[in-house]
Design an enzyme around this catalytic site. Structure first.
Site, short mmCIF file in Angstrom:
data_model
loop_
_atom_site.label_atom_id
_atom_site.label_comp_id
_atom_site.label_asym_id
_atom_site.label_seq_id
_atom_site.Cartn_x
_atom_site.Cartn_y
_atom_site.Cartn_z
N ASP A 110 0.87 -1.18 0.00
CA ASP A 110 0.00 0.00 0.00
C ASP A 110 0.91 1.23 0.00
O ASP A 110 1.48 1.57 -1.03
CB ASP A 110 -0.93 -0.09 1.21
CG ASP A 110 -2.06 0.92 1.18
OD1 ASP A 110 -1.97 1.90 0.43
OD2 ASP A 110 -3.06 0.74 1.90
N VAL A 162 -9.68 -2.61 0.01
CA VAL A 162 -9.98 -4.01 -0.30
C VAL A 162 -9.88 -4.89 0.94
O VAL A 162 -9.07 -4.63 1.83
CB VAL A 162 -9.05 -4.57 -1.40
CG1 VAL A 162 -9.41 -3.97 -2.75
CG2 VAL A 162 -7.58 -4.33 -1.09
C1 PRP Z 1 -1.29 -4.24 6.26
C2 PRP Z 1 -0.84 -5.25 5.21
C3 PRP Z 1 0.60 -4.92 5.03
C4 PRP Z 1 0.65 -3.44 5.30
C5 PRP Z 1 0.77 -2.71 3.99
O1 PRP Z 1 -0.97 -4.75 7.49
O2 PRP Z 1 -1.02 -6.56 5.65
O3 PRP Z 1 1.42 -5.59 5.94
O4 PRP Z 1 -0.56 -3.08 5.96
O5 PRP Z 1 0.64 -1.33 4.17
P1 PRP Z 1 1.79 -0.32 3.80
O6 PRP Z 1 2.30 -0.68 2.44
O7 PRP Z 1 1.02 0.98 3.79
O8 PRP Z 1 2.83 -0.35 4.86
P2 PRP Z 1 -1.62 -4.24 8.86
O9 PRP Z 1 -0.60 -3.42 9.60
O10 PRP Z 1 -2.96 -3.63 8.58
O11 PRP Z 1 -1.76 -5.56 9.69
P3 PRP Z 1 -2.52 -6.93 9.30
O12 PRP Z 1 -1.65 -7.61 8.27
O13 PRP Z 1 -2.58 -7.68 10.57
O14 PRP Z 1 -3.88 -6.58 8.76
#
Ligand code: PRP
Length: 188
Positions: A110, A162
């Protein structure tokens, strides 16, 4: 309570599209590492909890390379839908990765904050190599794209919220077998 299907505005990637793509990724990853690893060496496939758990479990079953798996738990988001800008390590590696080839399996690229932090962190541990396979990569537009480059990307997707196939909103929807766009009604 069961998931209300109306919470999902649109199916972005179906279950069968995901599984077909992961087969292709598995073949490409096997081919890439076939010359790189010695006979007694394992590729370390590193999953980032919680989001990548579903992708990781399907991906490793498409690999024929000898692997060992490990997990890290990182948090880059506070609450809600925006990156907080801070990466916290909630669970570190269990294996000793010095001198090892690492493949990070991520569910989504992201902002890129999590992966760029992680790649830098792993390099300080004297690993042999670090590559990334990310199932999804959000299109943030060229002007914003200074993110790390995964060697393998499953799907380039629009900049929409998503969920499913491991991805959550407030911990829910990870168990959907497909990737869908969350209806704004759920979070507004
Ligand atoms: C989400 C996803 C990635 C990260 C990507 O994890 O799983 O690890 O965000 O986002 P970025 O590119 O903006 O850094 P999250 O911290 O939401 O934890 P989760 O995997 O437990 O949902």
């Amino acid at each position: 309570m069961k998931i209300n299907q109306a919470d999902i505005e649109e199916t972005l990637i179906t279950k069968s599209e995901i599984s077909e793509r992961i087969k292709v990724l598995g073949n490409e990853i096997d081919a890439y590492y076939s010359d790189l690893l010695h006979a007694d060496e394992n590729l370390i496939v590193l999953g980032i909890l919680n989001g990548s758990a579903v992708f990781m479990s399907d991906l490793i079953r498409e690999l024929q390379t000898h692997i060992a798996i490990d997990w890290m738990s990182l948090s880059s988001y506070g609450s809600g839908t925006k990156s907080s800008g801070v990466v916290r390590v909630l669970k570190d590696l269990t294996l000793d990765v010095k001198g090892k080839h690492i493949l990070i399996a991520e569910d989504i690229l992201d902002s890129g904050l999590t992966l760029s932090w992680l790649v830098k962190n792993l390099k300080t541990r004297d690993v042999a190599s670090v590559e990334i396979v990310s199932l999804l990569k959000k299109d943030l537009g060229k002007a914003h794209d200074k993110r790390v480059s995964p060697k393998w990307v499953g799907f380039d997707i629009p900049n929409k919220f998503v969920v499913g196939y491991g991805l959550d909103y407030a911990d829910r929807y990870r168990n959907l077998p497909y990737i869908g766009v969350l209806s704004p009604k759920v979070y507004e």
